[in-house]
Scaffold this motif. Structure first.
Motif, PDB file in Angstrom:
ATOM      1  N   GLU A   8      44.849  32.178  47.478  1.00 19.00           N
ATOM      2  CA  GLU A   8      44.570  32.720  46.151  1.00 19.00           C
ATOM      3  C   GLU A   8      43.103  32.505  45.817  1.00 19.00           C
ATOM      4  N   VAL A   9      42.518  33.470  45.108  1.00 18.09           N
ATOM      5  CA  VAL A   9      41.169  33.299  44.581  1.00 18.09           C
ATOM      6  C   VAL A   9      41.250  33.560  43.092  1.00 18.09           C
ATOM      7  N   LYS A  10      40.711  32.619  42.307  1.00 19.15           N
ATOM      8  CA  LYS A  10      40.731  32.833  40.866  1.00 19.15           C
ATOM      9  C   LYS A  10      39.373  32.529  40.262  1.00 19.15           C
ATOM     10  N   LYS A  11      39.101  33.220  39.165  1.00 23.04           N
ATOM     11  CA  LYS A  11      37.886  32.945  38.419  1.00 23.04           C
ATOM     12  C   LYS A  11      38.053  31.588  37.753  1.00 23.04           C
ATOM     13  N   ILE A  12      37.054  30.762  37.880  1.00 24.47           N
ATOM     14  CA  ILE A  12      37.125  29.399  37.346  1.00 24.47           C
ATOM     15  C   ILE A  12      37.051  29.422  35.823  1.00 24.47           C
TER      16      ILE A  12
END
Length: 143
Positions: A8-12
């Motif tokens: 998963e990649v998410k905006k911090i």
């Protein structure tokens, strides 16, 4: 390694996530590649940061920021044991998807080993090879 690893990649959005991203960058850039720490920690407050996780473990990080020239993608870092598992590709895709749709000029400084990755996303080398923080790079621009 299980087949069910979830990437998963998410905006911090929290200080805790940001600290995880900084920890990854410290391992990759400062410890592993020998970048001077004072060069690593700049423009953090004007950047949009991302964290990649695999099975909820932080494994990669990156950021983008608006500069006078356009939108610059920066600080792509993947922990050594997770390289070759599409983490870098996921980070690039997430970052590009987050940019304004009308972003006129998107660029980055790619370490030589990463030129192939960025070219898959439509970036092309522009200009001569140069050194940044003791590592050889090429400027790449999204076409």
């Amino acid at each position: 390694m299980s087949i069910m690893e979830i990437l998963e990649v998410k905006k911090i959005s929290s200080q805790e996530e940001l600290e995880k991203a900084f920890a990854i960058r410290k391992i990759v850039f400062v410890d592993e590649q020998g970048c001077p720490p004072e060069l690593e920690w700049e423009n953090e407050d004007v950047s949009t940061h991302f964290l990649a996780t695999m099975d909820n473990q932080p494994v990669g990080a990156c950021r983008w920021r608006k500069t006078d020239a356009g939108y610059k993608l920066e600080r792509f870092a993947v922990l050594k044991e997770y390289r070759g598992k599409r983490v870098g590709q996921a980070l690039v895709a997430a970052t590009l998807a987050d940019l304004p749709v009308d972003a006129p000029y998107v660029y980055l400084n790619a370490q030589i080993d990463a030129v192939g990755l960025y070219s898959k996303f439509g970036f092309a080398v522009e200009g001569e090879q140069f050194e940044e923080a003791g590592i050889q790079h090429f400027k790449m621009v999204k076409k």
